[in-house]
Scaffold this active site. Structure first.
Site, short mmCIF file in Angstrom:
data_model
loop_
_atom_site.label_atom_id
_atom_site.label_comp_id
_atom_site.label_asym_id
_atom_site.label_seq_id
_atom_site.Cartn_x
_atom_site.Cartn_y
_atom_site.Cartn_z
CD GLU A 116 -4.81 -13.94 5.08
OE1 GLU A 116 -4.47 -12.75 5.04
OE2 GLU A 116 -5.59 -14.47 4.26
NE ARG A 138 -16.49 -23.46 1.18
CZ ARG A 138 -16.21 -22.19 1.43
NH1 ARG A 138 -15.79 -21.40 0.45
NH2 ARG A 138 -16.34 -21.70 2.64
CE LYS A 192 -10.75 -16.71 7.72
NZ LYS A 192 -9.29 -16.50 7.60
#
Length: 621
Positions: free
Chosen positions: A88, A323, A333
């Site tokens: 994104e 991950r 983020k």
């Protein structure tokens, strides 16, 4: 980095499927003639099984993303597999994204497929073209490209808004979606929890015609933000809360960076993502473990849209891997943005940040990050990777590539008392050293040895500890690439601080001359000549956090910041570094690997960042 060879022996035989060994990717070491198989993992095994069975062998490709009808009118898909990296564009990529990039693009390369770069730009309020540009740059810097089979495979979800809207209308027409106008509070309450089934919305029983009309109202902007959502109609009693009529469209009156004001309704990620994969003919949709609970909805949606003839078949499948959890790092983020906003770091590209732009500025190379991702492997189990593994990957790539140089980070003057007597007043002796000890073709660097030199303050001890072989009164050492000197003591200033180290030259001991080995010494130290030294700032970076898991258990990660993560010194450097190109890396002998800062350096005034020491000696304070 090892050169990439043809990864797969592809034997197309009409009477049998390829064997496992024919599918297994191989890698060739550029320094030898040996070819060996890459370490396998569960994703490779899934891909190889699909290739062996020909799961996707009959699919066709329209030359660009499209519906089932468009693909059926195309040619046989030239890509054996299709993966995708779907960021994104709402922030800068970090080390975790680097793992995903290397995995998805690497698998596509290894199995003669293609990896799509897809911008998942379905949220108009947080996305920006700046991030799009930064993401493209990061992917290319890591050594990958979205060009394959004669075309570009760079896509963005917003180009599929019409098709997504059509898919939503189809679900409504099939009685599989409805417009819900509950308040967000009621919707959350009626969803239930892990021990309580959900409660049907009072709007769930609307007719198809009513839902189509209300969804049209949403589409034309007749309803304010937050007053309605389109939900899939699945099962409010499902044990998987994600299957309890998930929202698939919401209202957002916001200008989109790509489509402008053409839309005021936007698909939810969990709805958009499977459709994007299907339109792009993705075979293996690889994501991290937090999406595992979303896989049933992914499969449900693919099944419904396949039945309606909207998407190509067989549809893509989602697979999850663990991950990256790296010690002494946060990758959220939101938390990274807080570090920037509160000025704990200088920006997203601060060399202490785990962002790709930060790592690159610190001196990390694409080869180092790719080696790191190869070393940590792929699994379905969450685990923590020691930060030292990342640093070791950088050392191992820079050792073979980085030019050598001498530097003094904490300089103290070394005066050779008998220099003028033996060599002549003001005489400077030219010394040379290889640019790289294993690459003689790179040539030599030169610097001047004279009566006054700079050495590290730690290279002198008035009363040396046991095992100390550097400068102390009466001891002899070799000044690397230069002469042997004997220390005669030191002078101190009025505050008792070391002001100067004094020594005497031992004649006929210059490196490379017949007498160089006449005197045996245990200590060898680096130096920089006072006559041609280049003074420059050097930033000594350490890990940003002092705790291995700074945000574990919901703790305040700001409290775990390392107050000593940056120290700037004025160093003395050998003259070969005077015109260091921004971004170039060097091994400062005895000290570590350093890079000329990409932002603050100029060809005439370099600024260096410590990338990594020569060995892992970091201890939290």
């Amino acid at each position: 980095m090892a050169a990439r060879a043809d990864r797969i022996k592809s034997r197309h035989c009409a009477h049998r499927a390829p064997t496992h060994s024919e599918l297994q990717p191989t890698v060739t070491d550029s320094n030898s003639n040996d070819t060996q198989a890459k370490p396998s993992h569960f994703l490779r095994q899934i891909i190889e099984a699909d290739l062996a069975k020909g799961t996707y062998a009959t699919r066709r490709w329209a030359g660009q993303p499209g519906t089932a009808a468009q693909h059926l009118a195309g040619q046989p898909d030239p890509a054996r597999i299709r993966t995708r990296f779907p960021p994104e564009p709402n922030g800068y990529l970090h080390i975790g994204h680097a793992k995903s990039i290397c995995l998805n693009f690497g698998l596509a390369q290894d199995y003669k497929g293609v990896c799509h770069l897809r911008f998942d730009d379905t949220n108009p309020e947080k996305e920006d073209q700046t991030f799009v540009n930064a993401i493209e740059d990061a992917v290319q810097w890591l050594g990958f490209d979205w060009q394959a089979f004669g075309g570009s495979h760079r896509f963005q979800a917003s180009d599929y808004f019409d098709t997504m809207h059509g898919a939503a209308v189809y679900l409504i027409e099939q009685g599989l979606a409805y417009v819900d106008e509950q308040s967000s509070e009621d919707m959350r309450k009626n969803r239930g929890d892990f021990s309580t089934p959900g409660v049907n919305s009072p709007f769930r029983s609307r007719t198809v015609a009513e839902n189509l009309a209300r969804f049209a109202d949403m589409r034309v902007g007749a309803l304010p933000d937050g007053t309605a959502v389109l939900r899939a109609k699945i099962d409010m009693a499902s044990p998987n809360i994600n299957m309890r009529d998930p929202a698939i469209y919401r209202i957002r009156h916001a200008t989109h960076h790509h489509t402008g004001d053409a839309w005021c309704i936007y698909p939810m990620y969990t709805f958009a993502h499977p459709i994007e994969d299907a339109l792009e003919n993705i075979t293996h949709s690889i994501c991290t473990l937090e999406f595992e609970d979303q896989r049933p909805f992914y499969d449900w949606l693919m099944d419904k849209l396949s039945a309606g003839g909207i998407i190509n078949t067989p549809p893509p499948k989602q697979y999850e891997f663990a991950r990256l959890n790296l010690t002494y790092v946060v990758t959220s983020k939101r938390k990274l943005a807080q570090l920037v906003a509160d000025k704990h770091v200088s920006g997203w590209d601060d060399p202490r940040m785990p962002t790709i732009v930060g790592l690159r500025r610190r001196g990390y190379t694409p080869q180092a990050l790719r080696l790191f991702t190869d070393r940590i492997g792929v699994s379905k189990s969450d685990s923590w990777i020691d930060y030292a593994t990342l640093e070791g990957s950088l050392r191992d790539t820079l050792d073979a590539s980085a030019d050598r140089a001498m530097a003094v980070l904490d300089p103290i003057k070394l005066h050779i008392e008998n220099w003028d007597e033996l060599m002549g007043a003001g005489h400077l002796d030219a010394c040379t050293a290889p640019v790289h000890p294993h690459h003689p073709e790179r040539g030599e660097r030169s610097f001047m040895f004279g009566a006054d030199l700079w050495i590290e303050r730690s290279d002198y001890e008035q009363e040396p500890p046991k095992g100390y072989f550097r400068l102390f009164p009466g001891n002899k050492v070799r000044l690397k690439y230069g002469h042997v000197v004997e220390c005669v003591g030191a002078t101190y200033d009025a505050f008792g601080e070391l002001a100067q180290v004094n020594a005497r030259l031992v004649p006929d001991t210059k490196s490379g001359t017949p007498g160089a080995s006449a005197i045996k010494v245990k200590g060898v130290i680096t130096w920089v000549g006072a006559s041609d030294a280049v003074q420059a700032p050097v930033r000594l970076y350490e890990r940003l956090f002092k705790d291995a898991q700074p945000d574990a258990g919901g703790r305040d990660f700001i409290a775990a910041l390392n107050p000593d993560s940056l120290q700037t010194v004025q160093a003395m450097l050998e003259p070969s570094l005077a015109n260091a190109a921004p971004g170039s890396s060097y091994q400062f002998e005895r000290l570590g690997y350093f890079a000329a800062d990409r932002v603050d350096s100029t060809a005439q005034a370099p600024v260096f960042n410590r990338s990594v020491g020569l060995k892992d000696s970091w201890v939290a304070k």
